[in-house]
Structures are given as C-alpha cells and as structure tokens.
Design a protein around this motif. Structure first.
Motif, short mmCIF file in Angstrom:
data_model
loop_
_atom_site.label_atom_id
_atom_site.label_comp_id
_atom_site.label_asym_id
_atom_site.label_seq_id
_atom_site.Cartn_x
_atom_site.Cartn_y
_atom_site.Cartn_z
N GLU A 65 0.88 -1.11 0.10
CA GLU A 65 0.05 0.08 -0.03
C GLU A 65 1.05 1.20 -0.03
N SER A 66 2.23 1.17 0.67
CA SER A 66 3.01 2.22 0.62
C SER A 66 3.41 2.67 -0.76
N ARG A 70 2.57 6.11 -2.95
CA ARG A 70 3.70 6.85 -3.71
C ARG A 70 3.44 7.22 -4.74
#
Length: 116
Positions: A65-66, A70
């Motif tokens: 998910e990070s 981004r």
C-alpha cells in the motif's frame, strides 16, 4: 502484492482503427510509467467473454500500500503540469473507464493442481 485494476471500454475511435489504438497504447504505456519505479509490473488483458466483450483490463502491480500511495502522489504531482495532464486526459479519446478496483494477493501460496 497490491494490484490496481482498471476495466476500460474502447471508444468508437479506437474500435474503428485498432492499429492506431494499439500504437497509441504502447506509446502511452512507455510515457506514462516512465520513472514510476514504485510500479512493479503492468499487464493488459482483452476480455473475450462476459458483459463487456472486447473491453480491456489493465493491472498495475505494487509491492504494498505504501508503494501505491507513492504512485498516487506522483501522478497527482505530475498532473499539476498542464501539458502532462492534457496528454494523460487524451486517453478519453480512446477508452472510457468502467471500473477501478484494488486487489491483494492472498496471504497463502496458492498453486494449481497436483496438491496433496
């Protein structure tokens, strides 16, 4: 892994000149994803059975998910450039977005057949 999935219906313009469409799509793929290192992979599928025959499904894969976050931030940043955003939105000449969804890989390894 996290997969952002778009389902797309081709426009009359695309359907009337498939060679031009696929040429444009290949150029867009290179242009759009250039420098988006958080994207692990992309895949394209043509739907041949179902309610939207000949529609496209486009999978964009991220590690987590990070990485997806981004990606969203970078696309929003790039969208501030009017020339970039004009080029991005030219996709509306070629397809209509029917659906967008997020899929996650299951937490267990799944294999086809041969299991005990």
């Amino acid at each position: 892994m996290l997969h952002l999935v778009y389902r797309l219906r081709l426009t009359q313009k695309a359907n009337s000149d498939m060679r031009a469409f696929w040429e444009w799509a290949g150029q867009r793929q290179t242009w759009f994803y250039s420098g988006l290192d958080m994207v692990e992979d992309t895949k394209w599928y043509v739907c041949t059975v179902g309610p939207e025959v000949h529609s496209l499904e486009h999978f964009v894969t991220f590690a987590d998910e990070s990485a997806w976050g981004r990606y969203r931030q970078e696309v929003a940043r790039r969208g501030q450039d009017p020339a970039w955003e004009r080029r991005r939105t030219s996709q509306e000449e070629w397809w209509e977005l029917l659906e967008a969804r997020l899929l996650n890989d299951p937490p267990a390894t799944m294999s086809a057949g041969g299991g005990e």
